[in-house]
Design an enzyme around this catalytic site. Structure first.
Site, short mmCIF file in Angstrom:
data_model
loop_
_atom_site.label_atom_id
_atom_site.label_comp_id
_atom_site.label_asym_id
_atom_site.label_seq_id
_atom_site.Cartn_x
_atom_site.Cartn_y
_atom_site.Cartn_z
N TYR A 115 -43.06 12.07 35.40
CA TYR A 115 -41.65 12.45 35.39
C TYR A 115 -40.80 11.51 34.53
CZ TYR A 115 -42.44 16.29 38.44
OH TYR A 115 -42.88 17.50 38.91
N ARG A 144 -40.99 12.62 31.02
CA ARG A 144 -40.16 13.81 30.73
C ARG A 144 -38.69 13.45 30.73
NH1 ARG A 144 -42.27 18.08 34.89
NH2 ARG A 144 -40.64 19.40 34.00
N GLN A 194 -35.08 28.27 36.22
CA GLN A 194 -36.27 27.61 36.77
C GLN A 194 -36.40 26.22 36.15
OE1 GLN A 194 -39.86 30.47 36.96
NE2 GLN A 194 -38.53 31.29 35.36
N VAL A 252 -35.67 22.39 34.91
CA VAL A 252 -35.18 21.18 35.60
C VAL A 252 -34.55 20.22 34.59
CG1 VAL A 252 -36.85 21.37 37.48
CG2 VAL A 252 -37.52 20.14 35.41
N HIS A 273 -35.46 25.15 40.87
CA HIS A 273 -36.52 24.15 41.01
C HIS A 273 -36.00 22.72 40.93
CE1 HIS A 273 -39.40 27.50 39.44
NE2 HIS A 273 -39.13 27.63 40.73
N CYS A 324 -34.77 8.73 53.65
CA CYS A 324 -33.51 9.19 54.27
C CYS A 324 -32.95 10.43 53.59
CB CYS A 324 -32.48 8.05 54.22
SG CYS A 324 -31.95 7.63 52.55
N GLY A 347 -37.14 33.68 28.34
CA GLY A 347 -38.03 32.53 28.14
C GLY A 347 -38.81 32.11 29.36
C1 BV8 Z 1 -43.46 28.03 47.29
C2 BV8 Z 1 -40.50 21.98 39.05
C3 BV8 Z 1 -44.30 28.19 49.52
C4 BV8 Z 1 -41.40 20.83 38.88
C5 BV8 Z 1 -41.83 24.02 39.16
C6 BV8 Z 1 -46.13 33.82 46.01
C7 BV8 Z 1 -45.05 33.45 46.81
C8 BV8 Z 1 -44.72 32.12 46.99
C9 BV8 Z 1 -45.48 31.11 46.34
C10 BV8 Z 1 -46.54 31.49 45.55
C11 BV8 Z 1 -46.87 32.82 45.37
N1 BV8 Z 1 -47.96 32.89 44.56
C12 BV8 Z 1 -48.31 31.64 44.18
C13 BV8 Z 1 -47.49 30.76 44.79
C14 BV8 Z 1 -47.58 29.31 44.67
C15 BV8 Z 1 -46.71 28.78 43.54
C16 BV8 Z 1 -46.87 29.58 42.26
O1 BV8 Z 1 -46.04 30.44 41.96
N2 BV8 Z 1 -47.91 29.24 41.49
C17 BV8 Z 1 -48.10 29.88 40.21
C18 BV8 Z 1 -48.68 28.84 39.22
C19 BV8 Z 1 -49.06 31.06 40.41
N3 BV8 Z 1 -45.32 28.75 43.93
C20 BV8 Z 1 -44.88 27.65 44.58
O2 BV8 Z 1 -45.62 26.74 44.93
C21 BV8 Z 1 -43.40 27.59 44.91
N4 BV8 Z 1 -43.28 27.17 46.28
O3 BV8 Z 1 -43.27 29.19 47.22
O4 BV8 Z 1 -43.91 27.37 48.43
C22 BV8 Z 1 -43.47 27.77 50.67
C23 BV8 Z 1 -42.53 28.66 51.20
C24 BV8 Z 1 -41.82 28.28 52.33
C25 BV8 Z 1 -41.99 27.01 52.90
C26 BV8 Z 1 -42.89 26.10 52.32
C27 BV8 Z 1 -43.65 26.47 51.19
C28 BV8 Z 1 -42.70 26.49 44.11
C29 BV8 Z 1 -42.68 26.84 42.66
C30 BV8 Z 1 -41.86 25.78 41.90
C31 BV8 Z 1 -42.80 24.79 41.27
N5 BV8 Z 1 -42.03 23.86 40.44
N6 BV8 Z 1 -41.12 23.15 38.44
C32 BV8 Z 1 -41.47 20.43 37.43
O5 BV8 Z 1 -40.89 21.14 36.56
O6 BV8 Z 1 -42.10 19.41 37.17
S1 BV8 Z 1 -42.45 25.39 38.38
C33 BV8 Z 1 -42.52 25.20 36.69
O7 BV8 Z 1 -42.94 26.49 36.17
C34 BV8 Z 1 -41.17 24.96 35.99
O8 BV8 Z 1 -40.06 24.92 36.86
C35 BV8 Z 1 -41.03 26.18 35.07
O9 BV8 Z 1 -39.74 26.50 34.86
C36 BV8 Z 1 -41.74 27.17 35.90
C37 BV8 Z 1 -42.04 28.49 35.34
O10 BV8 Z 1 -42.59 28.33 34.06
P1 BV8 Z 1 -41.76 28.99 32.85
O11 BV8 Z 1 -40.37 28.48 32.91
O12 BV8 Z 1 -41.94 30.46 32.85
O13 BV8 Z 1 -42.45 28.30 31.62
P2 BV8 Z 1 -43.82 28.78 30.94
O14 BV8 Z 1 -44.28 27.66 30.06
O15 BV8 Z 1 -44.76 29.33 31.97
O16 BV8 Z 1 -43.38 30.01 30.02
C38 BV8 Z 1 -42.52 29.79 28.92
C39 BV8 Z 1 -42.16 31.16 28.37
O17 BV8 Z 1 -41.22 30.98 27.31
C40 BV8 Z 1 -43.37 31.88 27.79
O18 BV8 Z 1 -43.32 33.25 28.21
C41 BV8 Z 1 -43.14 31.79 26.27
O19 BV8 Z 1 -43.61 32.95 25.59
C42 BV8 Z 1 -41.62 31.76 26.20
N7 BV8 Z 1 -41.06 31.09 25.02
C43 BV8 Z 1 -41.52 29.99 24.37
N8 BV8 Z 1 -40.66 29.68 23.36
C44 BV8 Z 1 -39.64 30.59 23.41
C45 BV8 Z 1 -39.89 31.50 24.46
N9 BV8 Z 1 -39.07 32.52 24.76
C46 BV8 Z 1 -37.96 32.66 24.00
N10 BV8 Z 1 -37.64 31.84 22.97
C47 BV8 Z 1 -38.46 30.79 22.64
N11 BV8 Z 1 -38.13 30.00 21.62
ZN ZN Z 2 -33.48 6.23 51.66
#
Ligand code: BV8
Ligand code: ZN
Length: 251
Positions: free
Chosen positions: A73, A76, A109, A111, A127, A138, A195
């Site tokens: 982190y 980043r 989404q 951060v 997120h 705390c 995006g």
């Molecule tokens: C949760 C913060 C449960 C940290 C991030 C169904 C329901 C619930 C959960 C799940 C589910 N199925 C699976 C899960 C688990 C998981 C999940 O979704 N896994 C995925 C991998 C399958 N979800 C979770 O764990 C979530 N938590 O639901 O917990 C729960 C519920 C109740 C109580 C307790 C627990 C939490 C998800 C959040 C995780 N944290 N980020 C950090 O950033 O370090 S997610 C991370 O991915 C980022 O935030 C990012 O924003 C996010 C999504 O990625 P994208 O933004 O889409 O980025 P990516 O690279 O994938 O794509 C980029 C796109 O841009 C591409 O399409 C590309 O073509 C395009 N692009 C590129 N250049 C351009 C462009 N477009 C336009 N112009 C350009 N120039």
């Molecule tokens: Zn503290």
């Protein structure tokens, strides 16, 4: 019909949808910040020093090796100090000014804090944010911007370990932020998704929630995504170019 004619037609169709919508919801992902120089998650294979993001961005990883997670982190956060919003972020500020704050909800989404840096108001950060830290003891939250932090920063109040104020995989999203995002997706007539690969849930689910409630969905992306088959208009291209073009056609 050659390529840029279809783009022009699609831009006009998307502009017409935006113009006639009473309420607009916008959801952005890492792609909107790509032209600011920030790596996307799955573009670069989502790897950082050989670690998959899903491996490092979890509570388990933090418990197991907090200094590895902080190195991830802090790298980043340091990079964030060198980037700024791009024309895509600024176009969404123009759209908010055009529609008025009560008719547009910006959900991200990301951060990276770039929407707020560009001047967007009321950004729903699903997120969390790299610019904030939270005490794992705390729960105090502090804005620390991109100032450099030690490998194991501690809370000034209770001496417990600080963590980035972001939502890790397998963590719940902040309840109040999620509720607002969900109700915006339910009540919009136009859902503009920019995006994002639409892979991460529950965020990606907002696209289908909006569509199922009758909204028109417009996707801006350089490539096809998980959601592309479900959208009304797909604008293929970089958001830094497409978004300003789209806003211009709303005049
Ligand atoms: C949760 C913060 C449960 C940290 C991030 C169904 C329901 C619930 C959960 C799940 C589910 N199925 C699976 C899960 C688990 C998981 C999940 O979704 N896994 C995925 C991998 C399958 N979800 C979770 O764990 C979530 N938590 O639901 O917990 C729960 C519920 C109740 C109580 C307790 C627990 C939490 C998800 C959040 C995780 N944290 N980020 C950090 O950033 O370090 S997610 C991370 O991915 C980022 O935030 C990012 O924003 C996010 C999504 O990625 P994208 O933004 O889409 O980025 P990516 O690279 O994938 O794509 C980029 C796109 O841009 C591409 O399409 C590309 O073509 C395009 N692009 C590129 N250049 C351009 C462009 N477009 C336009 N112009 C350009 N120039
Ligand atoms: Zn503290």
């Amino acid at each position: 019909m050659h390529q840029n004619e279809t783009i022009a037609d699609d831009l006009d169709r998307a502009a017409a949808i935006l113009r006639t919508a009473r309420n607009v919801a916008v959801m952005t992902g890492a792609g909107i910040s790509a032209e600011s120089g920030l790596a996307t998650f799955r573009g670069a294979g989502g790897l950082w020093e050989g670690h998959a993001v899903e491996e490092v961005a979890t509570p388990q990883a933090f418990r197991r090796d907090p200094s590895l997670v902080w190195r991830f982190y802090n790298a980043r956060r340091a990079n964030l100090a060198t980037v700024k919003p791009n024309p895509g972020h600024h176009a969404l500020v123009t759209l908010e000014k055009r529609l008025g704050e009560d008719r547009i909800t910006l959900i991200t989404q990301n951060v990276d804090g770039l929407h707020k840096a560009a001047g967007s108001r009321g950004v729903l950060e699903l997120h969390g944010s790299l610019l904030r830290v939270r005490c794992s003891g705390c729960g105090r939250i502090e804005e620390r911007g991109t100032e450099s932090l030690p490998d194991l920063p501690r809370c000034s109040e209770c001496q417990e370990l600080l963590r980035p104020d972001v939502v890790w995989f397998h963590e719940a999203l902040p309840e109040d932020v999620w509720q607002k995002a969900e109700s915006a997706a339910r009540s919009c007539q136009c859902f503009l998704v920019v995006g994002t690969s639409a892979i991460v849930y529950p965020a990606a689910g907002l696209i289908y929630l909006a569509r199922d409630r009758g909204a028109k969905v417009i996707e801006i992306n350089i490539a096809a995504t998980e959601a592309s088959g479900e959208v009304d208009v797909s604008l293929r291209g970089p958001s830094g170019t497409i978004l300003p073009e789209l806003i211009k056609r709303m005049e």
